[in-house]
Design a protein around this motif. Structure first.
Motif, PDB file in Angstrom:
ATOM      1  N   TYR A 278      45.336  50.833 -12.648  1.00 14.14           N
ATOM      2  CA  TYR A 278      43.905  50.323 -14.118  1.00 14.14           C
ATOM      3  C   TYR A 278      43.163  52.281 -12.392  1.00 14.14           C
ATOM      4  O   TYR A 278      42.243  52.381 -13.000  1.00 14.14           O
ATOM      5  CB  TYR A 278      43.102  49.619 -13.144  1.00 14.14           C
ATOM      6  N   GLN A 279      44.039  52.905 -12.606  1.00 12.37           N
ATOM      7  CA  GLN A 279      43.737  54.402 -12.228  1.00 12.37           C
ATOM      8  C   GLN A 279      43.242  54.085 -10.816  1.00 12.37           C
ATOM      9  O   GLN A 279      41.987  55.116 -10.473  1.00 12.37           O
ATOM     10  CB  GLN A 279      42.218  55.227 -12.813  1.00 12.37           C
ATOM     11  N   GLY A 280      43.715  53.403  -9.956  1.00 17.36           N
ATOM     12  CA  GLY A 280      43.059  53.059  -8.767  1.00 17.36           C
ATOM     13  C   GLY A 280      44.096  53.838  -7.134  1.00 17.36           C
ATOM     14  O   GLY A 280      45.280  54.571  -7.849  1.00 17.36           O
ATOM     15  N   GLU A 281      43.287  53.956  -5.941  1.00 18.39           N
ATOM     16  CA  GLU A 281      44.614  54.230  -5.600  1.00 18.39           C
ATOM     17  C   GLU A 281      44.947  52.758  -4.332  1.00 18.39           C
ATOM     18  O   GLU A 281      43.698  52.320  -3.806  1.00 18.39           O
ATOM     19  CB  GLU A 281      43.397  54.900  -4.553  1.00 18.39           C
ATOM     20  N   PHE A 282      45.976  53.237  -3.611  1.00 19.03           N
ATOM     21  CA  PHE A 282      47.046  52.474  -2.815  1.00 19.03           C
ATOM     22  C   PHE A 282      46.968  52.350  -1.517  1.00 19.03           C
ATOM     23  O   PHE A 282      48.157  53.647  -1.737  1.00 19.03           O
ATOM     24  CB  PHE A 282      47.431  51.106  -3.904  1.00 19.03           C
ATOM     25  N   ILE A 283      46.435  52.787  -0.590  1.00 20.21           N
ATOM     26  CA  ILE A 283      46.300  53.634   0.727  1.00 20.21           C
ATOM     27  C   ILE A 283      47.205  51.970   1.787  1.00 20.21           C
ATOM     28  O   ILE A 283      46.040  51.249   2.630  1.00 20.21           O
ATOM     29  CB  ILE A 283      45.613  54.092   0.703  1.00 20.21           C
ATOM     30  N   VAL A 284      48.303  52.235   2.960  1.00 20.37           N
ATOM     31  CA  VAL A 284      48.560  51.821   3.418  1.00 20.37           C
ATOM     32  C   VAL A 284      48.563  52.861   4.497  1.00 20.37           C
ATOM     33  O   VAL A 284      49.279  53.409   4.861  1.00 20.37           O
ATOM     34  CB  VAL A 284      49.857  50.692   3.283  1.00 20.37           C
ATOM     35  N   SER A 285      48.099  52.316   5.663  1.00 22.33           N
ATOM     36  CA  SER A 285      48.396  52.938   7.328  1.00 22.33           C
ATOM     37  C   SER A 285      47.578  52.067   8.633  1.00 22.33           C
ATOM     38  O   SER A 285      47.663  50.512   8.118  1.00 22.33           O
ATOM     39  CB  SER A 285      46.666  53.719   7.343  1.00 22.33           C
ATOM     40  N   ALA A 286      47.801  52.998   9.661  1.00 17.57           N
ATOM     41  CA  ALA A 286      48.309  51.495  10.658  1.00 17.57           C
ATOM     42  C   ALA A 286      46.661  51.597  10.843  1.00 17.57           C
ATOM     43  O   ALA A 286      45.724  51.919  10.765  1.00 17.57           O
ATOM     44  CB  ALA A 286      49.229  52.619  11.814  1.00 17.57           C
TER      45      ALA A 286
ATOM     46  N   LEU B 283      55.340  52.935  12.997  1.00 18.27           N
ATOM     47  CA  LEU B 283      55.183  54.508  12.052  1.00 18.27           C
ATOM     48  C   LEU B 283      56.297  54.444  11.015  1.00 18.27           C
ATOM     49  O   LEU B 283      55.602  55.173   9.793  1.00 18.27           O
ATOM     50  CB  LEU B 283      54.999  55.202  12.575  1.00 18.27           C
ATOM     51  N   ASP B 284      57.253  54.411  11.189  1.00 17.06           N
ATOM     52  CA  ASP B 284      57.885  54.808  10.374  1.00 17.06           C
ATOM     53  C   ASP B 284      58.705  54.228   8.938  1.00 17.06           C
ATOM     54  O   ASP B 284      59.487  54.146   8.135  1.00 17.06           O
ATOM     55  CB  ASP B 284      59.181  54.950  10.801  1.00 17.06           C
ATOM     56  N   GLU B 285      57.749  53.138   9.420  1.00 13.92           N
ATOM     57  CA  GLU B 285      58.204  51.927   8.212  1.00 13.92           C
ATOM     58  C   GLU B 285      56.782  52.045   7.204  1.00 13.92           C
ATOM     59  O   GLU B 285      56.861  50.566   6.292  1.00 13.92           O
ATOM     60  CB  GLU B 285      57.947  50.665   8.500  1.00 13.92           C
ATOM     61  N   LEU B 286      55.677  52.365   7.797  1.00 17.65           N
ATOM     62  CA  LEU B 286      54.374  52.226   6.765  1.00 17.65           C
ATOM     63  C   LEU B 286      54.855  53.221   5.160  1.00 17.65           C
ATOM     64  O   LEU B 286      53.480  52.165   4.673  1.00 17.65           O
ATOM     65  CB  LEU B 286      53.209  53.444   7.647  1.00 17.65           C
ATOM     66  N   GLY B 287      55.691  53.857   5.282  1.00 16.54           N
ATOM     67  CA  GLY B 287      56.121  55.023   3.968  1.00 16.54           C
ATOM     68  C   GLY B 287      56.636  53.659   2.997  1.00 16.54           C
ATOM     69  O   GLY B 287      56.374  54.025   1.776  1.00 16.54           O
ATOM     70  N   LYS B 288      57.347  52.926   4.048  1.00 13.72           N
ATOM     71  CA  LYS B 288      58.391  51.651   2.994  1.00 13.72           C
ATOM     72  C   LYS B 288      58.071  51.230   2.313  1.00 13.72           C
ATOM     73  O   LYS B 288      58.120  50.083   1.786  1.00 13.72           O
ATOM     74  CB  LYS B 288      59.735  51.788   3.597  1.00 13.72           C
ATOM     75  N   LEU B 289      56.620  50.560   3.112  1.00 15.53           N
ATOM     76  CA  LEU B 289      56.335  48.691   2.360  1.00 15.53           C
ATOM     77  C   LEU B 289      55.354  48.506   1.353  1.00 15.53           C
ATOM     78  O   LEU B 289      56.149  47.572   0.868  1.00 15.53           O
ATOM     79  CB  LEU B 289      54.859  48.691   3.658  1.00 15.53           C
TER      80      LEU B 289
END
Length: 445
Positions: free
Chosen positions: A419-427, A384-390
């Motif tokens: 291109y004005q999009g959103e990129f979200i990484v989650s568990a 979990l502590d690595e999600l924001g670093k990917l």
């Protein structure tokens, strides 16, 4: 104001004329004129207004100083004896009007007119009152104007002082920048206060300098790519040719050297892609090919990339599936090659890191403004502590398999945001990794 003071004076004196008319009517009938003359004289002493009273034939009964030979006096008395007198005040008084005003009315009523009363009213005090009020209004207006002008000056200084300081800071910063390579043939003309105009000109210079810097950065990246790639390619060719003559005991070192060369080439390609992806689209406006499509069909890309990667998933002992809406053409605001590159990064990561037996779902959901693409696997996942670093350059998870450059997700995130999009990484739940991409939907008329 002028009308009210005029009406007040006229009505007061008209009431007095009516009173003298009643006294004159009694004096004419009884023949006793002493009382009437005494009252007119007392009135003259009290108000400084002269009174003239005549009988039906025009003969004077009482006069405290009115010049009965004046044309306007004669005309007013004749009109009053004919019961044609005015019952309304004249025009409103003005400071430059005469110092007297004549008021006349008949003695008697109806058909029994036995004379006329005329009062020569002094207008000096009334005009002085009007002048005082006009002067008061003028003084008040100028005072208010001065107060509002002072307040406006204070507010303008309060607003413009920060702008002036900002303009000075920007001007000092602009002076340290190199001269822009591109100079407008006709620089824009700005309106408004000098501080705003100067700030606008300084910002224009900064924008041109930043654009030039971005262009120089792109050229540096391109030149560096060519300068490094060619020696790496030559080195790879030489290593390949040496592979046939390398002794058996040195083969392992040779393989490791070849792998390092391949890794360097992969890192170089990744850095080039990342540099292009992180360059804002507006900075590359001069190089945009307007004939090249800036949008693509999302459903077709999802299905095509899933089918292209399916053999790799099968070979790795994994499965992959696509869930897209049927019979719904969806155009998203991103070039096809960019969306393909994003999918290749995500599916490559799933094949490489999810682990044997993992399943990956690729889903597409659409609303009026956004197309949401999710790539979810039930593999090993990350801490979990690595999600924001990917999405950080060169970051690799603690349990990541060997290989890779740590640039794939940063490239995909940069392309999405470009291109004005959103990129979200989650568990993922209960395990695995979940990547969500939101891209704007293009409306076609």
């Amino acid at each position: 104001m002028l009308t009210a003071r005029t009406q007040q004076l006229w009505f007061d004196r008209y009431v007095d004329a009516e009173w003298f008319g009643d006294l004159a009517h009694e004096a004419i009938i009884t023949g006793n004129r002493a009382t009437l003359r005494a009252e007119t004289q007392r009135y003259r002493d009290l108000y400084n207004d002269d009174v003239l009273i005549v009988d039906a034939g025009g003969g004077e009964i009482a006069n405290t100083g009115v010049d009965s030979r004046r044309t306007e006096v004669t005309a007013l008395l004749a009109a009053a004896r004919g019961n044609r007198h005015s019952v309304r005040p004249p025009h409103r008084l003005r400071p430059w009007d005469p110092d007297t005003m004549l008021i006349a009315r008949p003695v008697g009523s109806g058909m029994r007119i036995v004379g006329a009363v005329l009062i020569e009213v002094s207008t000096v005090r009334a005009k002085r009152d009007i002048s005082d009020r006009i002067a008061l209004i003028i003084v008040g207006s100028w005072t208010s104007l001065a107060l509002f002008a002072g307040l406006a000056l204070m507010v303008s200084r309060w607003v413009l002082n920060p702008l002036a300081r900002l303009s000075e800071s920007v001007a000092r910063l602009t002076a340290t920048l190199p001269e822009p390579a591109t100079v407008d043939d006709a620089p824009p003309q700005y309106g408004g206060p000098p501080e705003v105009r100067e700030l606008a000109r300084s910002v224009d210079v900064m924008v041109r300098a930043v654009n030039d810097a971005a262009d120089a950065q792109r050229r540096l990246v391109a030149d560096t790519a060519h300068a490094i790639r060619n020696p790496l390619t030559a080195l790879a060719v030489r290593l390949e040719s040496l592979g046939r003559v390398i002794p058996e005991h040195a083969q392992q070192s040779f393989v490791r050297a070849s792998a390092q060369v391949d890794r360097l080439k992969a890192i170089l390609d990744g850095l080039l892609k990342l540099a292009v992806a992180e360059t804002p689209a507006r900075f590359g406006a001069t190089a945009v090919d307007h004939d090249w499509p800036r949008h693509c069909a999302a459903i077709r890309i999802v299905e095509d990339r899933v089918e292209s990667w399916r053999p790799a998933f099968t070979e790795a002992g994994m499965t992959v599936a696509a869930d897209v809406p049927e019979a719904m053409p969806v155009e998203v605001g991103i070039p096809e090659e960019a969306l393909v590159q994003i999918f290749d990064v995500l599916l490559s990561n799933a094949v490489r890191y999810a682990g044997a037996g993992a399943h990956t779902d690729v889903a597409l959901r659409v609303d009026q403004q956004w197309a949401t693409i999710s790539v979810r696997d039930d593999g090993l996942g990350v801490e979990l502590d690595e999600l924001g670093k990917l999405t950080t350059r060169f970051f690799r998870g603690a349990h990541a398999a060997a290989g890779g450059t740590g640039l794939g997700l940063p490239i995909a995130a940069a392309l999405t945001q470009q291109y004005q999009g959103e990129f979200i990484v989650s568990a993922g739940y209960p395990r695995g990794l979940h990547v969500t991409i939101r891209l704007p939907v293009i409306d076609h008329p």
